[in-house]
Design an enzyme around this catalytic site. Structure first.
Site, PDB file in Angstrom:
ATOM      1  N   ASP A 117       0.833  -1.195   0.000  1.00 47.15           N
ATOM      2  CA  ASP A 117       0.000   0.000   0.000  1.00 47.15           C
ATOM      3  C   ASP A 117       0.874   1.254   0.000  1.00 47.15           C
ATOM      4  O   ASP A 117       1.902   1.311   0.683  1.00 47.15           O
ATOM      5  CB  ASP A 117      -0.898  -0.021   1.245  1.00 47.15           C
ATOM      6  CG  ASP A 117      -1.950   1.057   1.246  1.00 47.15           C
ATOM      7  OD1 ASP A 117      -2.770   1.080   0.321  1.00 47.15           O
ATOM      8  OD2 ASP A 117      -1.955   1.874   2.189  1.00 47.15           O
TER       9      ASP A 117
ATOM     10  N   GLU B  56      15.977 -14.107  -0.223  1.00 47.54           N
ATOM     11  CA  GLU B  56      16.470 -15.087   0.760  1.00 47.54           C
ATOM     12  C   GLU B  56      15.548 -16.307   0.807  1.00 47.54           C
ATOM     13  O   GLU B  56      16.014 -17.458   0.837  1.00 47.54           O
ATOM     14  CB  GLU B  56      16.529 -14.450   2.151  1.00 47.54           C
ATOM     15  CG  GLU B  56      17.657 -13.462   2.359  1.00 47.54           C
ATOM     16  CD  GLU B  56      17.613 -12.894   3.766  1.00 47.54           C
ATOM     17  OE1 GLU B  56      17.149 -13.617   4.684  1.00 47.54           O
ATOM     18  OE2 GLU B  56      18.025 -11.729   3.952  1.00 47.54           O
TER      19      GLU B  56
END
Length: 563
Positions: free
Chosen positions: A220, A270
């Protein structure tokens, strides 16, 4: 109607990251499906609707915020970023939802709100108690006011939802105190991303949900976060503004924000390195140009960012062509793929927007919305579909004032740009409210559904092969099965001024007649798929169609018309 296309060999999308040409369905959880009978949609309702979404053919879902919240902005005021509000369920129900979605090969994206939190978030409550100059207040934008006694706001900034962007607090001793910044509502204080503690918090939040199996995040206000460090007056004050777009260059699109997206990309990478599943970051980026938009989707930042220009374009062939050309040049040129949208939970529904003087859009608006859907699904890149668009739902424009919940209405007293009309709970079945939305037949949904919603109920749409639902489903089937669609080149074709025509890949033609009069079709024979009745050789007004045409690698497809 859907016609089986001639094969062009194995689809190239098998080797591409899943998100590059994915079609994601936006679930506004509060209005999707209510499993408990309280009139509010919930996570269990979303889980029960997964087979419906699988049948529709989407690749993933984006869930609106379901975190603990006082609901001043229906979840975009977050009090706890790692929990589930009891009105929507609990973490156990969330785990079941993710598990079921993955078994159906549906990705799950969460809505994350990093620009601001709730005024009931523990951090903000600590800031109020700690007083001026404290570490707790440095996580937000607390500053003294201007004028005698600090009675005036620190600058002239206006909030997106109307009114000033500043509120003054009363200190512990009862005296008027500092002011804090809120670019939306007073219940949504902006976080100060110049304080490292804020970034550290969101590192933990991302990992929390990635550990729970999510496939990525919709971010957002992704062009927000950082404000000019000196908080000067805006050169565009608009003192009488009610609601504003992201035009204040001191509050939006600051260069430091790109550091955050590089960090978030590292976190996602990751997790991808651990199991090979690529996690997606898609941003709500409101910036003036496609060129500025492209800066957010560089290879080490967000994977994608919503491109809103198609949503805002006038129904005009030249306007659409300009938007598409700019996006493909500037955004796809970064190595990302364009993320197309025609609607979302903040916008007037497409049928109504295109319907001009007819709010229900039963004629012209519906025809244009169907054509726009086929156009979007034929473009290179990804697409997001807001819930109910596949039903051809119009905007509910006559909700009485007393039921409106949008903070824009509360802040301005105006119905202009109020968003409740596109958030009315979905109709699933039956002839009267709650139309299968709630578990009980006597339940009143949190926003009232009009009687004419029966015409758009899911059970009727599934039974009618001419419905919006079947158009979307057939378009999604072809998009997944045709190697020309999804990623790949787009080549503009010569066409009359009111027509937009292009070729995708090796022999897929898409044409849209933006006018009202029929024109010769760009290809011979009946189309593979069309948004309305489309006789061979003709493209009627307000209609889009796809054709597969002859090419060197696909000699059995229909030939291009000589017209």
């Amino acid at each position: 109607m859907l016609t089986a296309p001639a094969s062009n060999g194995p689809s190239q999308r098998l080797t591409l990251p899943w998100w590059r040409d994915a079609v994601i369905y936006q679930v506004y959880v509060r209005s999707f499906l209510d499993s408990t009978g309280d009139g509010i949609g919930d996570l269990a309702g979303v889980r029960s609707g997964l087979p419906y979404l699988k049948k529709l053919g989407v690749d993933g879902i984006w869930l609106s915020p379901f975190y603990p919240s006082p609901q001043h902005d229906h979840g975009y005021d977050v009090a706890d970023y790692t929990g589930v509000d009891p009105v929507y369920g609990d973490l156990g129900e969330f785990a079941l939802l993710v598990g079921d979605a993955h078994r159906l090969d549906i990705k799950v994206l969460l809505d994350i709100v990093p620009n601001h939190c709730s005024s009931e978030h523990p951090w903000f409550q600590q800031a109020l108690a700690a007083g001026p100059g404290s570490e707790a207040r440095s996580r937000f934008h607390f500053v003294p006011g201007r004028g005698p006694g600090g009675d005036l706001p620190p600058n002239n900034w206006h909030a997106m939802f109307g009114g000033p962007a500043w509120s003054r607090v009363t200190e512990a001793d009862g005296t008027p105190g500092e002011w804090y910044l809120h670019m939306f509502t007073p219940e949504q204080p902006d976080l100060n991303w110049r304080n490292p503690a804020v970034g550290a918090l969101f590192d933990q939040v991302l990992r929390c949900w990635l550990d729970r199996g999510v496939d990525g995040f919709r971010i957002d206000v992704a062009a927000g976060l950082f404000k000019h460090p000196e908080l000067p007056d805006s050169p565009d004050p608009e003192a009488d503004a009610r609601t504003r777009d992201s035009v204040n260059p001191l509050a939006w699109n600051q260069p430091e924000v790109h550091q955050v997206w590089r960090r978030w990309r590292e976190v996602c990478e990751e997790y991808t390195a651990l199991d090979g599943r690529e996690r997606l970051l898609v941003g709500e980026v409101s910036v003036p140009t496609a060129r500025e938009h492209a800066l957010y989707v560089r290879p080490d930042e967000l994977h994608q960012a919503f491109f809103f220009d198609l949503l805002g374009a006038a129904w005009d062939a030249s306007a659409f062509r300009t938007v598409i050309t700019d996006a493909l040049r500037d955004i796809a040129g970064t190595g990302s793929s364009v993320t197309w949208v025609l609607n979302n939970h903040d916008q007037v529904r497409t049928v109504t927007r295109y319907g001009e003087s007819d709010p229900k859009g039963s004629g012209l608006g519906a025809a244009r919305a169907r054509a726009a859907a086929l156009l979007m699904l034929a473009l290179p890149g990804a697409a997001y579909v807001y819930q109910g668009e596949e039903l051809g739902l119009p905007e509910v424009v006559d909700l009485p004032d007393e039921v409106l919940t949008d903070p824009i209405f509360r802040r301005t007293g105006s119905r202009a740009r109020v968003r409740d009309g596109c958030r009315v709970p979905l109709p699933w079945s039956g002839h009267a409210s709650p139309f299968g939305f709630s578990a009980g037949t006597q339940v009143k949904p949190w926003l009232p559904q009009p009687g004419w919603f029966a015409e758009h109920a899911t059970d009727r749409a599934l039974a009618d092969p001419r419905s919006f639902w079947h158009l979307y489903r057939e378009g999604l089937q072809l998009r997944r099965g045709l190697p020309q669609l999804g990623e790949g080149a787009l080549r503009w074709l010569e066409s009359p001024p009111q027509v937009l025509a292009f070729e995708r890949g090796d022999g897929l033609i898409c044409a849209v007649n933006f006018g009202t009069e029929p024109v010769p079709a760009p290809a011979a024979g009946a189309p593979l798929l069309s948004s309305g009745t489309c006789p061979a050789g003709t493209l009627p007004g307000s209609t889009a169609a796809w054709w597969v045409v002859a090419s060197a690698t696909n000699p059995h497809a229909r030939p291009i018309s000589s017209q």
